[in-house]
Design a protein around this motif. Structure first.
Motif, PDB file in Angstrom:
ATOM      1  N   GLU A 176       5.097   2.454   2.118  1.00  0.00           N
ATOM      2  CA  GLU A 176       6.459   2.797   1.051  1.00  0.00           C
ATOM      3  C   GLU A 176       7.716   2.983   2.074  1.00  0.00           C
ATOM      4  O   GLU A 176       8.636   2.278   1.796  1.00  0.00           O
ATOM      5  CB  GLU A 176       6.341   3.593   0.034  1.00  0.00           C
ATOM      6  CG  GLU A 176       5.297   3.020  -1.087  1.00  0.00           C
ATOM      7  CD  GLU A 176       5.127   3.971  -2.197  1.00  0.00           C
ATOM      8  OE1 GLU A 176       4.798   3.468  -3.114  1.00  0.00           O
ATOM      9  OE2 GLU A 176       5.817   5.021  -2.169  1.00  0.00           O
ATOM     10  N   ASN A 191       4.922   0.769  -9.634  1.00  0.00           N
ATOM     11  CA  ASN A 191       5.899   2.016  -9.164  1.00  0.00           C
ATOM     12  C   ASN A 191       6.141   2.307  -7.841  1.00  0.00           C
ATOM     13  O   ASN A 191       6.464   3.615  -7.706  1.00  0.00           O
ATOM     14  CB  ASN A 191       5.028   3.040  -9.924  1.00  0.00           C
ATOM     15  CG  ASN A 191       4.619   2.807 -11.537  1.00  0.00           C
ATOM     16  OD1 ASN A 191       5.552   2.498 -12.138  1.00  0.00           O
ATOM     17  ND2 ASN A 191       3.506   3.100 -12.007  1.00  0.00           N
ATOM     18  N   ALA A 192       6.109   1.526  -7.053  1.00  0.00           N
ATOM     19  CA  ALA A 192       6.413   1.712  -5.592  1.00  0.00           C
ATOM     20  C   ALA A 192       7.669   2.310  -5.411  1.00  0.00           C
ATOM     21  O   ALA A 192       8.696   1.934  -6.316  1.00  0.00           O
ATOM     22  CB  ALA A 192       6.477   0.276  -4.965  1.00  0.00           C
ATOM     23  N   ASP A 204      -5.884  -0.915 -10.859  1.00  0.00           N
ATOM     24  CA  ASP A 204      -5.171   0.466 -10.498  1.00  0.00           C
ATOM     25  C   ASP A 204      -4.239   0.230  -9.415  1.00  0.00           C
ATOM     26  O   ASP A 204      -3.060   1.137  -9.274  1.00  0.00           O
ATOM     27  CB  ASP A 204      -6.413   1.592 -10.125  1.00  0.00           C
ATOM     28  CG  ASP A 204      -7.149   2.046 -11.450  1.00  0.00           C
ATOM     29  OD1 ASP A 204      -6.541   1.820 -12.478  1.00  0.00           O
ATOM     30  OD2 ASP A 204      -8.284   2.603 -11.061  1.00  0.00           O
ATOM     31  N   GLY A 205      -4.383  -0.241  -8.339  1.00  0.00           N
ATOM     32  CA  GLY A 205      -3.785  -0.508  -7.278  1.00  0.00           C
ATOM     33  C   GLY A 205      -2.515  -1.180  -7.486  1.00  0.00           C
ATOM     34  O   GLY A 205      -1.415  -0.997  -7.061  1.00  0.00           O
ATOM     35  N   CYS A 230       0.848  -1.039  -0.007  1.00  0.00           N
ATOM     36  CA  CYS A 230      -0.062  -0.076  -0.073  1.00  0.00           C
ATOM     37  C   CYS A 230       0.923   1.340  -0.015  1.00  0.00           C
ATOM     38  O   CYS A 230       2.134   1.313   0.343  1.00  0.00           O
ATOM     39  CB  CYS A 230      -0.774  -0.049   1.152  1.00  0.00           C
ATOM     40  SG  CYS A 230      -0.342   0.407   2.732  1.00  0.00           S
ATOM     41  N   LYS A 231       0.383   2.316  -0.561  1.00  0.00           N
ATOM     42  CA  LYS A 231       1.366   3.642  -0.802  1.00  0.00           C
ATOM     43  C   LYS A 231       1.725   4.001   0.519  1.00  0.00           C
ATOM     44  O   LYS A 231       2.844   4.504   0.711  1.00  0.00           O
ATOM     45  CB  LYS A 231       0.424   4.489  -1.413  1.00  0.00           C
ATOM     46  CG  LYS A 231       1.108   6.073  -1.713  1.00  0.00           C
ATOM     47  CD  LYS A 231       2.204   5.632  -2.597  1.00  0.00           C
ATOM     48  CE  LYS A 231       2.845   7.072  -3.050  1.00  0.00           C
ATOM     49  NZ  LYS A 231       3.838   6.960  -4.006  1.00  0.00           N
ATOM     50  N   GLN A 289       0.125   0.934  -9.273  1.00  0.00           N
ATOM     51  CA  GLN A 289       0.810   1.739  -8.108  1.00  0.00           C
ATOM     52  C   GLN A 289       1.765   1.057  -7.421  1.00  0.00           C
ATOM     53  O   GLN A 289       2.901   1.366  -7.173  1.00  0.00           O
ATOM     54  CB  GLN A 289      -0.317   2.223  -7.131  1.00  0.00           C
ATOM     55  CG  GLN A 289       0.161   3.416  -6.118  1.00  0.00           C
ATOM     56  CD  GLN A 289      -0.854   3.777  -5.337  1.00  0.00           C
ATOM     57  OE1 GLN A 289      -1.415   3.157  -4.473  1.00  0.00           O
ATOM     58  NE2 GLN A 289      -0.884   5.262  -5.150  1.00  0.00           N
ATOM     59  N   SER A 290       1.341  -0.266  -7.290  1.00  0.00           N
ATOM     60  CA  SER A 290       2.410  -1.193  -6.432  1.00  0.00           C
ATOM     61  C   SER A 290       3.473  -1.233  -7.479  1.00  0.00           C
ATOM     62  O   SER A 290       4.999  -1.659  -7.028  1.00  0.00           O
ATOM     63  CB  SER A 290       1.928  -2.539  -6.382  1.00  0.00           C
ATOM     64  OG  SER A 290       1.731  -3.354  -7.439  1.00  0.00           O
TER      65      SER A 290
END
Length: 306
Positions: free
Chosen positions: A128, A183-184, A176-177, A124-125, A180-181
């Motif tokens: 990080e 590009n973590a 979408d999640g 999860c963002k 994002q993961s």
């Protein structure tokens, strides 16, 4: 270091150490004396009693792998800080105990198999920075970044994730999640089980089809390729009806786009699932013209032909 020797197989290995270098591993593999091809893929996604949802002993997997004649094995127990941040019930593993256990097993089996220490982070963002700190302070050979949860929605294996959502809406949110993961902002090596959302989805047709989400899946696959990390083929599919996670159409598209870095993971949580459907994965990859998988040693990529 690409391991492409046709005559390497199980034999006497030099002792391992906590700071195993590529040169040491290469030296170990050169000493293998049985004139049989290596020919195997490596299971890098294995859960043990250090994961909340497993009770399996690490040594049981190692003994089984040696019986199979495997040269490598990678543990990747859950570390789901995403659960903590979303106030979901979870017990996180003691990473020092995990380190000590794997170190002792490396020493015990140093003449028989190379044991890799991985970890699976629940992405999860908001986690990080925390994960970056864990990576910097632990000697992981590899990190699998896997999306299990979305903030406020819980784990997408469970029914609450899908409340009042159509399949398209729920899978769009999940993808979408995943993007994002990919590009973590932490140093991982493998993107885990794309398509996890389908394993227990409450729809008659649960599968995640490339054709239905082509734009989003292409964005994910291109980001994986551009970042230089590996796509995991996970042989645990739950009730999705898929062959693998991700399924064959998505893997084919990854290869079509130029993707080359592929790992195998059984996602075993008990011994009988270790190396599950590995031969099927190998056969499918061969049908795509792929004859190698990768693994990671001290977070550096290596290849094994099969």
């Amino acid at each position: 270091m690409a391991i492409h020797h046709d005559k390497m197989a199980y034999g006497k290995l030099a002792p391992t150490s906590e700071n195993l270098t590529e040169n040491k591993v290469f030296s170990m593999l050169e000493e293998l004396n049985n004139p049989q091809p290596l020919g195997e893929i490596v299971d890098l996604h294995i859960h043990t009693k250090f994961s909340q949802d497993s009770k399996e002993e690490l040594e049981n997997y190692i003994v089984q792998a040696i019986k199979y004649g495997h040269k490598f094995l990678g543990f990747s127990d859950h570390y789901d800080y995403d659960y903590i941040l979303d106030n979901l019930p979870i017990t996180l593993p003691d990473l020092r105990e995990y380190e000590n256990k794997i170190s002792s097993l490396k020493e015990k089996f140093s003449d028989k198999i190379i044991i890799l220490k991985g970890i699976e982070f629940g992405y999860c963002k908001q986690a990080e920075a925390y994960y970056t700190d864990l990576i910097n302070n632990n000697n992981f050979d590899y990190v699998i970044s896997s999306l299990h949860t979305l903030k406020g929605r819980g784990d997408c294996y469970f029914a609450n994730f899908f409340n009042n959502k159509s399949k398209k809406e729920a899978f769009d949110d999940y993808l979408d999640g995943v993007l994002q993961s990919v590009n973590a902002n932490f140093n991982y090596q493998i993107i885990g089980h794309i398509g996890y959302v389908a394993r227990n989805a409450p729809f008659e047709d649960k599968k995640l089809y490339y054709s239905e989400f082509a734009d989003k899946i292409d964005a994910i696959l291109k980001a994986i390729i551009n970042r230089g990390v590996a796509l995991e083929i996970n042989s645990s599919v739950g009730k999705s009806g898929a062959t693998f996670t991700p399924d064959c159409d998505i893997i084919s598209r990854y290869v079509e786009l130029g993707g080359k870095n592929i790992t195998f993971g059984s996602d075993a949580h008990k011994l009988e699932r270790y190396f599950y459907n590995a031969d099927k994965v190998k056969g499918f990859l061969r049908s795509l013209g792929i004859n190698q998988v990768c693994y990671f040693l001290q977070q550096k990529i290596n290849y094994i032909k099969f």
